[in-house]
Design an enzyme around this catalytic site. Structure first.
Site, short mmCIF file in Angstrom:
data_model
loop_
_atom_site.label_atom_id
_atom_site.label_comp_id
_atom_site.label_asym_id
_atom_site.label_seq_id
_atom_site.Cartn_x
_atom_site.Cartn_y
_atom_site.Cartn_z
N ASP A 61 0.88 -1.17 0.00
CA ASP A 61 0.00 0.00 0.00
C ASP A 61 0.92 1.22 0.00
OD1 ASP A 61 -2.31 1.63 0.33
OD2 ASP A 61 -2.04 1.68 2.49
N SER A 62 0.32 2.41 -0.04
CA SER A 62 1.14 3.61 0.03
C SER A 62 1.63 3.87 1.46
CB SER A 62 0.33 4.81 -0.46
OG SER A 62 -0.80 4.98 0.39
N CYS B 58 -4.58 -1.49 -1.68
CA CYS B 58 -4.80 -0.06 -1.91
C CYS B 58 -5.80 0.12 -3.06
CB CYS B 58 -3.47 0.58 -2.28
SG CYS B 58 -3.59 2.30 -2.78
N GLU C 80 -2.70 8.97 7.77
CA GLU C 80 -1.31 8.46 7.79
C GLU C 80 -0.45 9.24 8.79
OE1 GLU C 80 -0.12 5.98 5.60
OE2 GLU C 80 1.97 6.12 6.20
N CYS D 190 -11.06 3.20 0.51
CA CYS D 190 -9.65 3.54 0.73
C CYS D 190 -9.25 2.80 2.01
CB CYS D 190 -9.47 5.05 0.91
SG CYS D 190 -7.81 5.50 1.49
N HIS E 232 -6.99 3.24 4.09
CA HIS E 232 -6.67 4.13 5.23
C HIS E 232 -7.93 4.45 6.05
CE1 HIS E 232 -2.76 4.72 3.41
NE2 HIS E 232 -2.39 5.46 4.44
#
Ligand code: DGL
Length: 267
Positions: A11-12, A74, A154, A183, A185
């Site tokens: 993922d990012s 993601c 994040e 998403c 996150h």
């Protein structure tokens, strides 16, 4: 033996940790290598070209680490780069993503009007709408992007500040009977959405659906790791692409225990 080779997840940043945690819950014997491209996040505000270029590098890295399967944890990457990743790697390695198992889940038959929220890159790609309408003609869908919300999560932004920001967007998403957090996150602040809708809107349980599908496929292909990992051997290897961000470290420790070690690999 190939079955004990790790599952690679990327993922990012922290979003995919939720999927990694669910994999450990549903498949406790599996070894995992996790990559978070913290240096380049937020992917959701980047171009398709950028997302493709970076995600190919992450898949190559995990492939070289001898992963038996790869999970794109993601939505921004899945909706912008899945096709190309599959083209390049499908013959070499099993690839999973966080969108297709959700879209194909029968849960959508229970709703009439759903909201989808995600990053700019995910919503602008139109991936969800394009695919959902193939299966569910009855559904009324409203999708909106919440730019930079993933970045706030994040960074571990104070929840009050985040809520102030969130409310403005959610006020435009009323009269829905289910909400899809598109998403990974956002899964970290699921309870804030529940609070906003006072429990009257169903939040689709993405991580359970996605990991059930991964488990089923690995089982069908006889690729599940059945040898129990003894506690002292228990291993999840983490990588980030920047010097270890403190909130990432905090989340990893909180989800996977005290003795975690994070490596750095710049891509
Ligand atoms: N976790 C990613 C997703 O599911 C997005 C975070 C980002 O913008 O980097 O879309």
């Amino acid at each position: 033996m190939k079955n004990s080779y790790p599952i690679g997840i990327f993922d990012s940043g922290i979003g995919g940790l939720v999927i990694a945690k669910e994999i450990k819950k549903q498949m406790p014997n599996e070894n995992i290598i996790y990559f978070g491209d913290t240096k380049n996040m937020p992917y959701g505000e980047k171009s398709k070209k950028f997302i493709i270029e970076k995600s190919i590098k992450m898949v190559s890295f995990l492939y070289e680490k001898k992963c038996k399967a790869i999970v794109i944890a993601c939505n921004s990457i899945t909706s912008n780069a899945l096709e190309i990743i599959k083209e390049k790697f499908k013959k070499k390695i099993l690839i999973f993503d966080v969108i297709n198992p959700v879209i194909k889940n029968k849960i959508f038959f229970s709703f009439k009007r759903i909201g989808i929220i995600g990053t700019t890159a995910t919503i602008n790609s139109n991936f969800y709408i394009k695919n959902i309408i193939k299966y569910y003609h009855h559904l009324n869908i409203i999708s909106i992007s919440i730019p930079f919300l993933a970045l706030l999560i994040e960074k571990g932004t104070n929840i009050k500040i985040m809520n102030f920001f969130l409310k403005n967007y959610l006020n435009t998403l009323k009269s829905i009977d289910a909400l899809l957090l598109a998403c990974t996150h956002y899964l970290f602040i699921k309870q804030e959405f529940e609070k906003f809708y006072h429990g009257k809107v169903h939040l689709i349980d993405i991580q359970t659906i996605v990991v059930k599908e991964i488990k089923k496929k690995l089982y069908d292909k006889d690729m599940l790791c059945i040898t129990p990992i003894s506690l002292w051997k228990e291993k999840i290897i983490f990588y980030t692409s920047s010097s270890i961000p403190c909130f990432f470290y905090k989340k990893v420790k909180c989800l996977f225990g005290k003795n975690v070690f994070i490596n750095i690999h710049v891509i």
